[in-house]
Design an enzyme around this catalytic site. Structure first.
Site, PDB file in Angstrom:
ATOM      1  N   CYS A 269      35.192  36.471  33.711  1.00  0.00           N
ATOM      2  CA  CYS A 269      36.730  36.773  33.626  1.00  0.00           C
ATOM      3  C   CYS A 269      37.087  37.805  32.537  1.00  0.00           C
ATOM      4  O   CYS A 269      36.683  37.668  31.519  1.00  0.00           O
ATOM      5  CB  CYS A 269      37.399  35.610  33.285  1.00  0.00           C
ATOM      6  SG  CYS A 269      39.457  35.916  33.404  1.00  0.00           S
TER       7      CYS A 269
ATOM      8  N   GLY B   1      35.027  41.318  46.936  1.00  0.00           N
ATOM      9  CA  GLY B   1      35.513  42.513  46.358  1.00  0.00           C
ATOM     10  C   GLY B   1      36.525  43.355  47.409  1.00  0.00           C
ATOM     11  O   GLY B   1      35.659  44.227  48.181  1.00  0.00           O
TER      12      GLY B   1
ATOM     13  N   THR C  99      42.163  38.846  47.211  1.00  0.00           N
ATOM     14  CA  THR C  99      43.290  39.701  47.303  1.00  0.00           C
ATOM     15  C   THR C  99      43.683  39.994  48.875  1.00  0.00           C
ATOM     16  O   THR C  99      44.817  40.283  49.335  1.00  0.00           O
ATOM     17  CB  THR C  99      43.094  41.119  46.544  1.00  0.00           C
ATOM     18  OG1 THR C  99      42.612  40.734  45.239  1.00  0.00           O
ATOM     19  CG2 THR C  99      44.375  41.670  46.635  1.00  0.00           C
TER      20      THR C  99
HETATM   21  C1  FMN Z   1      45.391  37.066  40.951  1.00  0.00           C
HETATM   22  C2  FMN Z   1      43.806  36.821  40.692  1.00  0.00           C
HETATM   23  C3  FMN Z   1      43.284  35.815  40.129  1.00  0.00           C
HETATM   24  C4  FMN Z   1      41.960  35.253  39.636  1.00  0.00           C
HETATM   25  N1  FMN Z   1      41.591  34.541  39.121  1.00  0.00           N
HETATM   26  C5  FMN Z   1      40.231  34.073  38.925  1.00  0.00           C
HETATM   27  C6  FMN Z   1      39.675  33.116  38.491  1.00  0.00           C
HETATM   28  O1  FMN Z   1      40.364  32.248  37.903  1.00  0.00           O
HETATM   29  N2  FMN Z   1      38.489  32.882  38.279  1.00  0.00           N
HETATM   30  C7  FMN Z   1      37.645  33.679  38.888  1.00  0.00           C
HETATM   31  O2  FMN Z   1      36.321  33.448  38.772  1.00  0.00           O
HETATM   32  N3  FMN Z   1      37.878  34.807  39.573  1.00  0.00           N
HETATM   33  C8  FMN Z   1      39.378  34.923  39.587  1.00  0.00           C
HETATM   34  N4  FMN Z   1      39.773  36.047  40.418  1.00  0.00           N
HETATM   35  C9  FMN Z   1      38.610  37.073  41.027  1.00  0.00           C
HETATM   36  C10 FMN Z   1      38.581  36.773  42.623  1.00  0.00           C
HETATM   37  O3  FMN Z   1      38.322  35.561  42.656  1.00  0.00           O
HETATM   38  C11 FMN Z   1      37.907  37.849  43.128  1.00  0.00           C
HETATM   39  O4  FMN Z   1      36.286  37.546  42.639  1.00  0.00           O
HETATM   40  C12 FMN Z   1      38.271  39.188  43.009  1.00  0.00           C
HETATM   41  O5  FMN Z   1      39.457  39.151  42.941  1.00  0.00           O
HETATM   42  C13 FMN Z   1      37.481  40.303  43.784  1.00  0.00           C
HETATM   43  O6  FMN Z   1      37.625  40.142  45.200  1.00  0.00           O
HETATM   44  P1  FMN Z   1      39.044  40.510  46.025  1.00  0.00           P
HETATM   45  O7  FMN Z   1      39.171  41.869  46.033  1.00  0.00           O
HETATM   46  O8  FMN Z   1      38.668  39.808  47.549  1.00  0.00           O
HETATM   47  O9  FMN Z   1      40.103  39.864  45.397  1.00  0.00           O
HETATM   48  C14 FMN Z   1      40.946  36.463  40.429  1.00  0.00           C
HETATM   49  C15 FMN Z   1      41.663  37.389  41.155  1.00  0.00           C
HETATM   50  C16 FMN Z   1      42.904  37.604  41.263  1.00  0.00           C
HETATM   51  C17 FMN Z   1      43.377  38.900  42.172  1.00  0.00           C
END
Ligand code: FMN
Ligand code: FAD
Ligand code: FAD
Ligand code: FMN
Ligand code: FES
Ligand code: FES
Lengths: 291, 321, 321, 291
Positions: free
Chosen positions: B141, B254, B277
């Site tokens: 994180c 991602g 996202t």
């Molecule tokens: C608003 C938000 C909150 C997130 N909170 C966490 C979290 O608490 N723990 C975690 O492992 N990843 C968290 N992530 C990361 C996502 O799980 C994911 O790995 C990352 O956003 C990339 O994928 P995406 O482009 O599909 O969102 C968060 C992402 C976003 C956008």
């Protein structure tokens, strides 16, 4: 008094009407065949980008009827530009209606509607509801300049008195709408406000000084719009377990929350927690905010 | 079931995935922190069509999270700095976890921490609950000062956290890696050796946006994590490289919004995909991804998703059975 | 000019920048590899309105570059894997460099290499030429196997290459850093200590896109470098962090297309900006950036660009005079 | 014989006409007040995205006249979608005209125009030039299906004979246009081809077997479109110093290049260098390509 939540779901919509009351401001009329129940004043929609690739955008539901709603869009960035650019006949998807909205019943019988800029879009359905209840309402409406004071005829047609403020004095009071409201001095039974955050902070002060209960519709950058990401939070009064106090509307499945302590302008040390504007709001009692 | 009387539609490709001891009907996990506990999206999608939901990360002690604003829209993506807002493991177990029992898909807990002991302690207590099907270790994180990500960026800490969590649960353990490192494949191998059943690749990429009017960062926290389509090429390459380095399954994520996006990850070597996202872009994305992947397999006469995993990655050695 | 007869318009803010011994009229450098030698863009923009052009990187020996396709469009950006196509320093000096003499802006040579000795050798020969106003050390090219980037990702190599180049020229030496590292500020400090006059932050971010129809990477080289608006938040944070770590000027770059984008970098702590992919979006971007920055300064009553450098970065210590 | 280069520059354009000859194919007519000189057949434009954020897109100049040109767009991704979506009255910017184009004079007096899909867009100006010279021309035109064979009437109106091929046989020859061309057997004096790379490779083979000189307009992903980024290269015959041999049109300021050796299908060991499709091309003599 918690309100029943109109079921939210995914809706497909077609643009059936489009007008541009001022440069950079567009009102889109949408046919939404799946929209059957009415929406509550102050609810919003998460409108998806026609081309994907960017998150959906939160927009207040400006008008709503059977299978129809409209949105008012002010172009500030790429997503609002893409939506404002939609032509008649184009299709979009949205999640709607979302949020708890205003609670017209608890605003009394002489309501002040206070709008800054596009905040006006959240207040038309409320104005209609207030009038429908037989209550009185005044609209205090501010914008940069006369040209950006759009759509106030819609309020006038409901029999609502409209006072304007503009930054440059080109129409009505010269200065902020909150100062117009403070200067006006009428003892309203309740306030409903929507606009930029600095305006709402000032409105909260005025309301508190004048001891008028105020419901404020807040704005924060949104991610999901449905309560899933905790990106849109604001600090709100909470009890010792972190449970937010005195929310407007029903709280569905609120998970447990951490509690914090904070000095605020008005209070020395107050318990608060971060609540979601999209889910616990977007409308909050001004007195409960721990800004 | 007598005499093999189960009829499997021969034209329906098998999209199921096995990740450690966890069986997923669909190869789609909703990214931690992006999908609440699933309930929030229930009005907009049939949760039984998801592989699973990765819950918001939980820590030993309660956390208020970062000051708002926590989000900023940027080109083809967003920055977030939520800062692990959560009630702490005690309140979480007592008041929240029971509600996850009726989810019609897998429920994967996510654990964050600030010490090796934190990871062990929270994993142990969380994994003990029946409502939780598997545990993801969020050692990546980027939004909690320098503390959080240190674990995914430091080989020794990554190893220690993984070992500690591994020691306390027999449930599937997914370790979530950070792209903010010089060599992600190296950390991947370390996590594999330390006992991870699978790897989530990638968490968000560190970034910042500045409000030029107010002359300060747009996020309350200053920096945040970049997600969405903007990071997809970074994530695809990370999966491609990690897939060459390990033999455990990868949950690629991602910037996935469409089936074509997801296919890039499968072809690079991911066994399943995460969607975060992308749900904000299109709440139906997870079902569209599954439908599109199915059509792709059918068009190519493939009967199982796993037959295309790594197909664009010549040095992919395959997932160990 | 007798008796101070030069009239400086008092309302015209000073946009000039000093980078080592190099004086730039405008704070805009065209990114290496994106602007040829300037001549290619001459029909579309007045080159005298640019701060300077950073030439395509040159190496000791000729290089054919990578097999095509070398580019792939991705959300809000592009991947490239050119692979340092160039004729080698001999042919370059003999046949090409003389043509750069008449450019009406600064001309900055870019040197790439595969050994410390390469960097020294090519820098020395290139910097000896009058047509070349300064040298940028590209220790961060992600598109030449693992060789190229090793230098920006390995503290010892980064240091050795910088020292070697520093030893052979008194001209301004800019060292270009890679974002593909765990801690860019650390490499930045090392380059500063080793004698860099300025840092270019950042080069492209490693990435990959896969052609799902043909089941292979879309670039001939497999992976490539991500540039454009997609990487802007990554670049802004890198500048912000590097600006806290060093006292030499930073040329911020990554996804700059508009004045607002450029201002994010200045406010984060960059003294000048680089524009690469932004030229492909809008060939007039460099003049629009300058015009917009000027208007921004005037609106805020600032007379010099340098007065806002780092304004959004509380821990920025300023550029050493 | 090198052609003089019409000066290229930045142009502002307004959409004045828009038609959709088939689903996913759009022809935009543009008023370009600053376009004074004529463009050469086979030249192209780099058309900027209306909203920025993505690189400009290479599009062949389909038709051109005083202060006017048109573009034919096939939607394959986000950028072509954005351009195809432009409405009448919208403004765009472009760099044009770019590239060296075809050399009509060296194609002889019985020219075969061979087009695959949107490749047709590069050939209309050439067809007109060939006819203007008093030479004969035939168009061999292939597409997926009959519906995608657009605009062939424009060629017929020039008095050009048109033969079609479709993948599904829904119009004309069933199969690839290169096979139609090979089967037809007529001994043309020269070939001008434009279409997808696999088609052009095959066309090069046929041309070589039949010993007909062929000018091929190539396509590669573009970055800058003006010769600055070296992203759009293809392998081309070169001398021992890396100087490309026998380019069509003028080579302005070609920097020195590295030389390589490569086995090709036709030759055992050939020197080549990478030249830019956008600047040394987009049209090359088929015999000089070292694919
Ligand atoms: C608003 C938000 C909150 C997130 N909170 C966490 C979290 O608490 N723990 C975690 O492992 N990843 C968290 N992530 C990361 C996502 O799980 C994911 O790995 C990352 O956003 C990339 O994928 P995406 O482009 O599909 O969102 C968060 C992402 C976003 C956008
Ligand atoms: C509940 C709710 C209801 C809403 N209702 C409406 C409505 O009815 N109508 C409406 O028009 N809007 C409404 N909004 C606001 C609307 O959602 C936002 O304006 C929209 O999301 C902006 O998206 P964008 O992509 O166009 O702009 P973004 O790119 O997201 O930009 C957002 C803001 O940040 C600024 N910004 C971006 N980058 C920078 C930078 N580098 N420096 C300085 N500033 C920067 C932009 O100028 C803009 O003001 C509502 C919001 C909420 C939460
Ligand atoms: C000299 C020249 C002239 C041209 N003239 C014309 C013309 O007149 N008209 C015209 O329409 N086009 C023309 N083109 C082609 C046009 O420039 C491209 O089609 C355009 O750049 C595509 O941009 P895009 O963003 O829409 O698609 P991109 O997103 O850039 O995609 C390009 C291609 O890659 C594919 N692709 C992308 N991602 C993947 C993936 N993950 N897996 C598999 N495939 C993928 C897309 O489907 C598409 O086919 C010309 C090109 C050149 C070089
Ligand atoms: C096509 C292309 C070629 C590049 N070639 C080089 C190069 O030869 N040397 C170098 O130091 N950087 C090279 N770069 C990196 C750019 O100079 C720049 O640092 C990077 O693209 C980020 O900035 P941008 O987003 O403005 O393009 C190249 C970038 C692109 C897109
Ligand atoms: S926007 Fe995601 S929780 Fe409110
Ligand atoms: S596209 Fe840049 S050199 Fe051709």
């Amino acid at each position: 008094m918690p309100l029943a939540q109109t079921a939210s779901s995914v809706h497909a919509a077609v643009v059936v009407d489009r007008r541009e009351p001022a440069p950079g401001i567009v009102v889109l009329g949408l046919r939404v065949p799946s929209l059957e129940e009415s929406v509550r004043p102050g609810q919003f929609a998460m409108v998806a980008m026609p081309s994907g690739e960017q998150a959906a955008v939160a927009l207040a539901i400006y008008e709503a009827g059977a299978q129809h709603l409209s949105l008012m869009i002010v172009v500030v960035g790429t997503r609002t530009a893409a939506l404002a650019n939609l032509a008649i006949g184009e299709r979009i998807e949205m999640l709607a209606p979302l949020g708890n909205g205003f609670e017209a019943e608890t605003l009394g019988d002489d309501v002040a509607l206070v709008a800054g800029g596009v905040g006006i879009a959240s207040l038309l359905l409320l104005a209609a509801a207030v009038v429908r209840r037989g209550a009185r309402a005044c609209l205090y409406y501010g914008a940069r300049a006369a040209g950006a004071l759009v759509e106030s005829d819609r309020f006038a047609r409901l029999g609502i008195e409209v006072s304007n403020a503009t930054d440059d004095g080109s129409r009505g009071y010269r200065g902020f709408v909150t100062e117009l409201f403070a200067a006006e001095g009428r003892r309203h039974s309740g306030i409903a406000g929507c606009g930029p955050t600095p305006m709402l902070r000032r409105l909260a002060e005025v309301a508190s000084q004048r001891r008028i209960p105020a419901q404020l519709s807040l704005e924060e950058p949104f991610g999901c719009g449905v309560g899933a990401c905790w990106g849109c939070v604001i600090p709100h009064a909470a009890d010792e377990n972190g449970a937010p106090q005195n929310l407007i509307g029903a709280t569905r499945n609120l998970p447990s929350l951490a509690v914090g302590h904070r000095r605020t302008t008005q209070r020395k040390d107050e318990r608060f927690t971060y609540v979601r504007v999209c889910r616990e709001g977007p409308v909050f009692w001004s007195e409960e905010l721990r800004w | 079931m007598v005499n093999g009387a189960v009829r499997v539609d021969p034209t329906e490709p098998d999209l199921s995935v096995r990740i450690g001891r966890l069986e997923l009907r669909y190869p789609t996990l909703m990214g931690s922190g992006c999908y609440g506990s699933g309930e929030e999206y229930a009005p907009f999608i049939d949760l039984s069509l998801l592989g699973g939901v990765v819950l918001k990360s939980v820590t030993r002690l309660p956390r208020l999270g970062n000051d708002p604003p926590r989000l900023a829209a940027v080109p083809s993506g967003m920055l977030n700095a939520i800062g692990l807002q959560n009630p702490g493991i005690d309140a979480y177990l007592e008041r929240d976890v029971a509600k996850f029992a009726d989810r019609p898909c897998a429920v994967i807990g996510s654990v964050a921490g600030f010490s090796v002991d934190d990871y062990a302690y929270v994993t142990k207590r969380l994994a003990a609950r029946d409502e939780i099907d598997a545990v993801e270790l969020n050692i990546s994180c980027p939004n909690v000062g320098t503390e959080g990500e240190t674990f995914a960026c430091d080989p020794e800490l990554a190893e220690a956290a993984t070992r500690a969590a591994r020691a306390v649960t027999g449930k599937t353990l997914i370790v979530k890696l950070s792209p903010n490192v010089t060599d992600i494949a190296r950390i991947a191998r370390i996590a594999e050796d330390a006992g991870a059943d699978a790897l989530a690749v990638i968490n968000t990429v560190r970034g910042m946006a500045i409000d030029v009017e107010r002359q300060r960062p747009r996020l309350g926290n200053g920096s945040g994590g970049l997600s969405g389509a903007a990071i997809r090429p970074i994530a695809v390459l990370a999966v491609y490289e990690v897939a060459q380095a390990v033999r455990i399954p990868i949950v690629g994520q991602g910037g996935i919004e469409t089936a074509r996006d997801a296919l890039e990850f499968f072809l690079a070597g991911a066994s399943a995909v995460g969607i975060g996202t992308g749900n904000f872009t299109d709440a139906q994305a997870p079902v569209k991804v599954v439908a599109g992947v199915r059509d792709y397999l059918i068009a190519r006469g493939k009967t199982r998703l796993r037959d295309i995993v790594g197909a664009a990655n010549p040095a992919f050695a395959g997932v160990r059975a």
